[in-house]
Design a protein around this motif. Structure first.
Motif, PDB file in Angstrom:
ATOM      1  N   UNK A   1       8.632  -4.175   7.862  1.00 51.75           N
ATOM      2  CA  UNK A   1       8.806  -2.671   8.045  1.00 51.75           C
ATOM      3  C   UNK A   1       9.352  -1.991   6.610  1.00 51.75           C
ATOM      4  N   UNK A   2       9.364  -0.591   6.713  1.00 52.22           N
ATOM      5  CA  UNK A   2       9.833   0.027   5.501  1.00 52.22           C
ATOM      6  C   UNK A   2      11.776  -0.222   5.641  1.00 52.22           C
ATOM      7  N   UNK A   3      12.088  -0.425   6.606  1.00 51.63           N
ATOM      8  CA  UNK A   3      13.574  -0.436   6.847  1.00 51.63           C
ATOM      9  C   UNK A   3      14.068  -1.648   5.998  1.00 51.63           C
ATOM     10  N   UNK A   4      13.322  -2.777   5.587  1.00 45.26           N
ATOM     11  CA  UNK A   4      13.729  -3.816   5.185  1.00 45.26           C
ATOM     12  C   UNK A   4      13.176  -3.672   3.365  1.00 45.26           C
ATOM     13  N   UNK A   5      14.273  -3.427   2.573  1.00 44.14           N
ATOM     14  CA  UNK A   5      14.395  -3.207   1.216  1.00 44.14           C
ATOM     15  C   UNK A   5      14.029  -4.361   0.499  1.00 44.14           C
ATOM     16  N   UNK A   6      13.801  -3.969  -0.901  1.00 45.16           N
ATOM     17  CA  UNK A   6      13.541  -5.022  -1.922  1.00 45.16           C
ATOM     18  C   UNK A   6      14.867  -5.914  -1.867  1.00 45.16           C
ATOM     19  N   UNK A   7      15.941  -5.483  -1.798  1.00 43.10           N
ATOM     20  CA  UNK A   7      16.989  -6.367  -1.878  1.00 43.10           C
ATOM     21  C   UNK A   7      17.150  -7.186  -0.674  1.00 43.10           C
ATOM     22  N   UNK A   8      16.813  -6.823   0.491  1.00 42.54           N
ATOM     23  CA  UNK A   8      16.809  -7.646   1.571  1.00 42.54           C
ATOM     24  C   UNK A   8      15.579  -8.780   1.587  1.00 42.54           C
ATOM     25  N   UNK A   9      14.367  -8.449   0.823  1.00 37.97           N
ATOM     26  CA  UNK A   9      13.463  -9.317   0.723  1.00 37.97           C
ATOM     27  C   UNK A   9      13.672 -10.575  -0.315  1.00 37.97           C
ATOM     28  N   UNK A  10      14.767 -10.127  -1.313  1.00 38.14           N
ATOM     29  CA  UNK A  10      15.052 -11.039  -2.464  1.00 38.14           C
ATOM     30  C   UNK A  10      16.097 -12.163  -1.621  1.00 38.14           C
ATOM     31  N   UNK A  11      16.977 -11.450  -0.845  1.00 31.44           N
ATOM     32  CA  UNK A  11      17.905 -12.648  -0.178  1.00 31.44           C
ATOM     33  C   UNK A  11      17.141 -13.341   0.881  1.00 31.44           C
ATOM     34  N   UNK A  12      16.071 -13.002   1.511  1.00 24.61           N
ATOM     35  CA  UNK A  12      15.267 -13.338   2.384  1.00 24.61           C
ATOM     36  C   UNK A  12      14.561 -14.656   1.525  1.00 24.61           C
ATOM     37  N   UNK A  13      14.092 -14.249   0.739  1.00 28.86           N
ATOM     38  CA  UNK A  13      13.275 -15.377  -0.272  1.00 28.86           C
ATOM     39  C   UNK A  13      14.194 -16.393  -0.721  1.00 28.86           C
ATOM     40  N   UNK A  14      15.500 -16.263  -0.994  1.00 27.76           N
ATOM     41  CA  UNK A  14      16.495 -17.168  -1.382  1.00 27.76           C
ATOM     42  C   UNK A  14      16.815 -18.072  -0.165  1.00 27.76           C
ATOM     43  N   UNK A  15      16.981 -17.163   1.098  1.00 23.01           N
ATOM     44  CA  UNK A  15      17.218 -18.258   2.054  1.00 23.01           C
ATOM     45  C   UNK A  15      16.177 -19.191   2.609  1.00 23.01           C
ATOM     46  N   UNK A  16      14.892 -18.720   2.447  1.00 29.41           N
ATOM     47  CA  UNK A  16      13.851 -19.537   3.051  1.00 29.41           C
ATOM     48  C   UNK A  16      13.415 -20.489   1.904  1.00 29.41           C
TER      49      UNK A  16
ATOM     50  N   UNK B   1       0.886  -1.487  -0.041  1.00 27.51           N
ATOM     51  CA  UNK B   1       0.034   0.051   0.102  1.00 27.51           C
ATOM     52  C   UNK B   1       0.685   1.336   0.099  1.00 27.51           C
ATOM     53  N   UNK B   2       0.124   2.425   0.100  1.00 27.85           N
ATOM     54  CA  UNK B   2       0.849   3.434  -0.185  1.00 27.85           C
ATOM     55  C   UNK B   2       1.622   3.881   0.898  1.00 27.85           C
ATOM     56  N   UNK B   3       1.532   3.392   2.116  1.00 30.34           N
ATOM     57  CA  UNK B   3       2.184   3.605   3.500  1.00 30.34           C
ATOM     58  C   UNK B   3       3.443   2.554   3.506  1.00 30.34           C
ATOM     59  N   UNK B   4       3.501   1.577   2.690  1.00 25.37           N
ATOM     60  CA  UNK B   4       4.388   0.690   2.560  1.00 25.37           C
ATOM     61  C   UNK B   4       4.191  -0.694   3.224  1.00 25.37           C
ATOM     62  N   UNK B   5       3.018  -0.786   3.749  1.00 26.69           N
ATOM     63  CA  UNK B   5       2.545  -2.201   4.137  1.00 26.69           C
ATOM     64  C   UNK B   5       2.414  -3.151   3.284  1.00 26.69           C
ATOM     65  N   UNK B   6       3.068  -4.233   3.650  1.00 24.08           N
ATOM     66  CA  UNK B   6       3.262  -5.356   2.682  1.00 24.08           C
ATOM     67  C   UNK B   6       2.113  -6.581   3.172  1.00 24.08           C
ATOM     68  N   UNK B   7       1.287  -7.040   2.235  1.00 21.97           N
ATOM     69  CA  UNK B   7       0.421  -8.295   2.339  1.00 21.97           C
ATOM     70  C   UNK B   7       0.839  -9.234   1.394  1.00 21.97           C
ATOM     71  N   UNK B   8       0.786 -10.484   1.923  1.00 22.20           N
ATOM     72  CA  UNK B   8       1.307 -11.806   0.996  1.00 22.20           C
ATOM     73  C   UNK B   8      -0.051 -12.481   1.037  1.00 22.20           C
ATOM     74  N   UNK B   9      -0.462 -13.054  -0.047  1.00 20.86           N
ATOM     75  CA  UNK B   9      -1.706 -13.633  -0.441  1.00 20.86           C
ATOM     76  C   UNK B   9      -2.895 -13.236   0.413  1.00 20.86           C
ATOM     77  N   UNK B  10      -3.021 -11.894   0.553  1.00 18.97           N
ATOM     78  CA  UNK B  10      -4.146 -11.294   1.452  1.00 18.97           C
ATOM     79  C   UNK B  10      -3.663 -11.262   2.897  1.00 18.97           C
TER      80      UNK B  10
END
Length: 133
Positions: A28-43, A13-22
């Motif tokens: 939080x906003x401090x977690x960037x897209x780059x971190x999310x990609x690395x987290x996805x790889x690890x998980x 959303x406009x405030x940066x809140x993330x929802x996954x499959x609803x």
């Protein structure tokens, strides 16, 4: 034979809140897209290992550390990941011969669709039951 088909979706959303499959995801906003990609790889890597280990009647539990470097790439003159590493430390519960361990880890790397989607491919480093492989 038809391949399995999986679909995923997120909202941001406009405030940066993330929802996954609803479902709200506490990121939080401090977690960037780059971190999310690395987290996805690890998980994904840990999930893939658990899946292939269960096929051998072995339980796998562990943690992962993923890092990457983003810089200007020579091949296309764009910024992107140029180096990705995923270090995984796991404990395997169950009987598994040493000769079966390397193929298990190779299967886990192969089975991680996130890692398979990345260019450059991640470099994996494994520590299994306290032993570096």
């Amino acid at each position: 034979m038809r391949a399995k088909h999986f679909e995923y979706w997120i909202t941001l959303d406009e405030g940066g809140k993330l929802s996954a499959d609803g479902q709200p995801a506490d990121v939080g906003e401090e977690v960037g897209a780059e971190h999310l990609l690395l987290a996805a790889l690890a998980r994904c890597s840990l999930s893939s290992l658990a899946y292939f280990a269960r096929q051998k009647s072995v339980e796998a539990h562990g943690s992962a550390y993923a890092s990457g470097t983003v810089t200007l790439r020579d091949e296309d003159d764009r910024y992107g990941f140029t180096d990705i590493e995923c270090r995984i430390e796991v404990e395997l519960d169950g009987e598994l011969a040493d000769a079966d361990l390397k193929p298990l880890l190779e299967s886990a790397e192969w089975g991680c669709f996130v890692g398979a989607s990345l260019r450059p491919a991640p470099r994996y480093k494994w520590r299994v039951n306290g032993r570096d492989l």
